[in-house]
Design a protein around this motif. Sequence first.
Motif, PDB file in Angstrom:
ATOM      1  N   THR A 181       1.080  -1.085   0.045  1.00  0.00           N
ATOM      2  CA  THR A 181      -0.054   0.253  -0.065  1.00  0.00           C
ATOM      3  C   THR A 181       1.011   1.293   0.034  1.00  0.00           C
ATOM      4  O   THR A 181       1.789   1.521   0.859  1.00  0.00           O
ATOM      5  CB  THR A 181      -0.866   0.006   1.328  1.00  0.00           C
ATOM      6  OG1 THR A 181      -1.752  -1.310   1.307  1.00  0.00           O
ATOM      7  CG2 THR A 181      -1.941   1.304   1.333  1.00  0.00           C
ATOM      8  N   THR A 183       0.598   5.347   0.344  1.00  0.00           N
ATOM      9  CA  THR A 183      -0.399   6.342   1.118  1.00  0.00           C
ATOM     10  C   THR A 183       0.363   7.656   0.850  1.00  0.00           C
ATOM     11  O   THR A 183       1.502   7.911   1.185  1.00  0.00           O
ATOM     12  CB  THR A 183      -0.838   6.102   2.247  1.00  0.00           C
ATOM     13  OG1 THR A 183      -1.379   4.907   2.375  1.00  0.00           O
ATOM     14  CG2 THR A 183      -1.748   7.110   3.013  1.00  0.00           C
ATOM     15  N   ASN A 207      -5.972  -0.413  -6.722  1.00  0.00           N
ATOM     16  CA  ASN A 207      -7.117   0.262  -6.412  1.00  0.00           C
ATOM     17  C   ASN A 207      -6.689   1.705  -5.777  1.00  0.00           C
ATOM     18  O   ASN A 207      -5.737   1.613  -5.023  1.00  0.00           O
ATOM     19  CB  ASN A 207      -7.919  -0.785  -5.470  1.00  0.00           C
ATOM     20  CG  ASN A 207      -8.366  -1.737  -6.309  1.00  0.00           C
ATOM     21  OD1 ASN A 207      -8.718  -1.842  -7.221  1.00  0.00           O
ATOM     22  ND2 ASN A 207      -8.562  -2.801  -5.336  1.00  0.00           N
ATOM     23  N   SER A 208      -7.551   2.341  -5.978  1.00  0.00           N
ATOM     24  CA  SER A 208      -7.052   3.947  -5.331  1.00  0.00           C
ATOM     25  C   SER A 208      -8.327   4.351  -4.514  1.00  0.00           C
ATOM     26  O   SER A 208      -9.611   4.461  -5.037  1.00  0.00           O
ATOM     27  CB  SER A 208      -6.810   5.000  -6.295  1.00  0.00           C
ATOM     28  OG  SER A 208      -6.325   5.997  -5.938  1.00  0.00           O
ATOM     29  N   SER A 209      -8.176   5.150  -3.425  1.00  0.00           N
ATOM     30  CA  SER A 209      -9.187   5.795  -2.622  1.00  0.00           C
ATOM     31  C   SER A 209      -8.986   7.028  -2.063  1.00  0.00           C
ATOM     32  O   SER A 209      -7.628   7.151  -1.831  1.00  0.00           O
ATOM     33  CB  SER A 209      -9.848   4.859  -1.589  1.00  0.00           C
ATOM     34  OG  SER A 209      -8.926   4.607  -0.676  1.00  0.00           O
ATOM     35  N   THR A 211      -9.923  10.244   0.620  1.00  0.00           N
ATOM     36  CA  THR A 211     -10.519  10.783   1.806  1.00  0.00           C
ATOM     37  C   THR A 211     -10.113  12.136   2.127  1.00  0.00           C
ATOM     38  O   THR A 211      -8.948  12.508   2.112  1.00  0.00           O
ATOM     39  CB  THR A 211     -10.059   9.808   3.075  1.00  0.00           C
ATOM     40  OG1 THR A 211     -10.266   8.505   2.881  1.00  0.00           O
ATOM     41  CG2 THR A 211     -10.783  10.352   4.321  1.00  0.00           C
ATOM     42  N   ARG A 220      -4.813  10.094   0.000  1.00  0.00           N
ATOM     43  CA  ARG A 220      -4.986   9.075  -1.039  1.00  0.00           C
ATOM     44  C   ARG A 220      -4.159   7.806  -1.027  1.00  0.00           C
ATOM     45  O   ARG A 220      -2.740   7.642  -0.639  1.00  0.00           O
ATOM     46  CB  ARG A 220      -4.795   9.784  -2.422  1.00  0.00           C
ATOM     47  CG  ARG A 220      -4.901   8.794  -3.539  1.00  0.00           C
ATOM     48  CD  ARG A 220      -4.586   9.252  -4.799  1.00  0.00           C
ATOM     49  NE  ARG A 220      -5.555  10.639  -5.175  1.00  0.00           N
ATOM     50  CZ  ARG A 220      -6.767  10.537  -5.779  1.00  0.00           C
ATOM     51  NH1 ARG A 220      -7.363   9.482  -5.851  1.00  0.00           N
ATOM     52  NH2 ARG A 220      -7.300  11.688  -5.863  1.00  0.00           N
ATOM     53  N   THR A 221      -4.832   6.837  -0.873  1.00  0.00           N
ATOM     54  CA  THR A 221      -4.370   5.476  -0.590  1.00  0.00           C
ATOM     55  C   THR A 221      -4.447   4.660  -2.000  1.00  0.00           C
ATOM     56  O   THR A 221      -5.775   4.592  -2.435  1.00  0.00           O
ATOM     57  CB  THR A 221      -5.178   4.660   0.535  1.00  0.00           C
ATOM     58  OG1 THR A 221      -4.700   5.523   1.718  1.00  0.00           O
ATOM     59  CG2 THR A 221      -4.359   3.460   0.539  1.00  0.00           C
ATOM     60  N   THR A 222      -3.218   4.156  -2.578  1.00  0.00           N
ATOM     61  CA  THR A 222      -3.544   3.087  -3.444  1.00  0.00           C
ATOM     62  C   THR A 222      -2.766   1.941  -3.354  1.00  0.00           C
ATOM     63  O   THR A 222      -1.535   1.771  -2.733  1.00  0.00           O
ATOM     64  CB  THR A 222      -2.653   3.624  -4.734  1.00  0.00           C
ATOM     65  OG1 THR A 222      -3.132   4.992  -5.233  1.00  0.00           O
ATOM     66  CG2 THR A 222      -2.486   2.970  -5.834  1.00  0.00           C
TER      67      THR A 222
END
Length: 409
Positions: A181, A183, A207-209, A211, A220-222
């Motif tokens: 991960t 971040t 995958n990326s999200s 917050t 952002r976390t990928t």
Amino acid sequence: MPVPDPSLAGLLLPLDEYSPEIKADQKATALGLEEHLLQNKALSQVTGGSSAALFGGTTILPCKLTQQLKDDESLEQISWKRKTKGKPQTDNFLTIKSDKVQFVNGDDKRFKFIGDFHQKNGSLQLSNVNLDDEGTYTCIFSVFPTGTFKTDIPLSVLVSPSIIVRDDKPTLGDKDVLLATCTAADAKPAPSVEWDTSTLKQTVTKNSSLTQNTNGTFTRTTTLYGRPTKEIHGSSVRCVVSHEALVEQKTWSFEIQVYYPPEEVKLEKKDEDSFICMTEANPRATFTWTRNGQPLPHLVSPHGAMLQFTKLTTDLSGLYQCEATNELGSRSGFLYLNVPRGDKIGWIFFSVLLILIVAATCAVLCLMKYEIIPRYSFLQRDEVQRVPTSSNSPEPKAQEEAVSLDPVT
């Protein structure tokens, strides 16, 4: 309110020309339009511009009156007000006159006047910028008798991301799991985070999200998903982060790790008085040595994977166990050591002497068999010689005589 400008008169209807029915509504609209046009004219006389500052850094709030004052005009005061995240209500916080600079509603020593009143430059310097400073700052020039001229300076605060690349510790298996991960946390505005997997031979999923945090920053976390096999173990990937606060992209290299408990444990002889314990494991295994299930004798010393004997004696014989352990499990290997009794050198000397005696005996017997060694009289049987007599004379008493024969040639 700014003093009306005669040049705007043609754009506005005289208020007394409105009909009585609409006079009340249109009067307010006309006054608002007049004020708006006057403000635009005033704004065009002051240069400012937007400003962006790094969190914790220093920035300039530029403000300068560009209009040339007439002989009968004079600059009376420069004032500053703000509407920011920390000051949501409009706050008049600083006035500047020809002879002094004065804070209003409390001091904020982070602001410093760096302009020149006589040059109609009202610029400020703001140090130690924080998120509460983000908002709109208004610089106002008060000119007598004309009125005020102002400009708005939007200030945005950039927060550089904190970047973390995390090993998600996948264990050996045949199903897709989280491998790693990347971040970029607490950044403003939102950062960009990508995995560069161009060197991988195995297919992976990204995958990326995003917050938004309570303080207005973004995280952002990928993530990287794939099958945790020994083929992907040790492969290199890169996390690439882009952000307005960074001069250039930041790249972090990462080596994918696949974790598994110790596999087959093998014990091999390293030299005359030491043995080594070998296995594959990730994380690396630690080794524990025992003999017959008990602690090692004082003449035996463990050194990690190696077992060292100070001296080989018969009492050191026994079943030695090497246990390899990591956080995922353990596995053991065994070695039976037999140390013979007696002195080693004495046994070697006795064996050599016995071989020599047996060889010498065999050689002598072979030489005698083929008469290479002569036979002597003492090795022959004694013979008896008889003397013949006449028939009439008495037979003499038999006599025996041992005769020594010469060796037969």
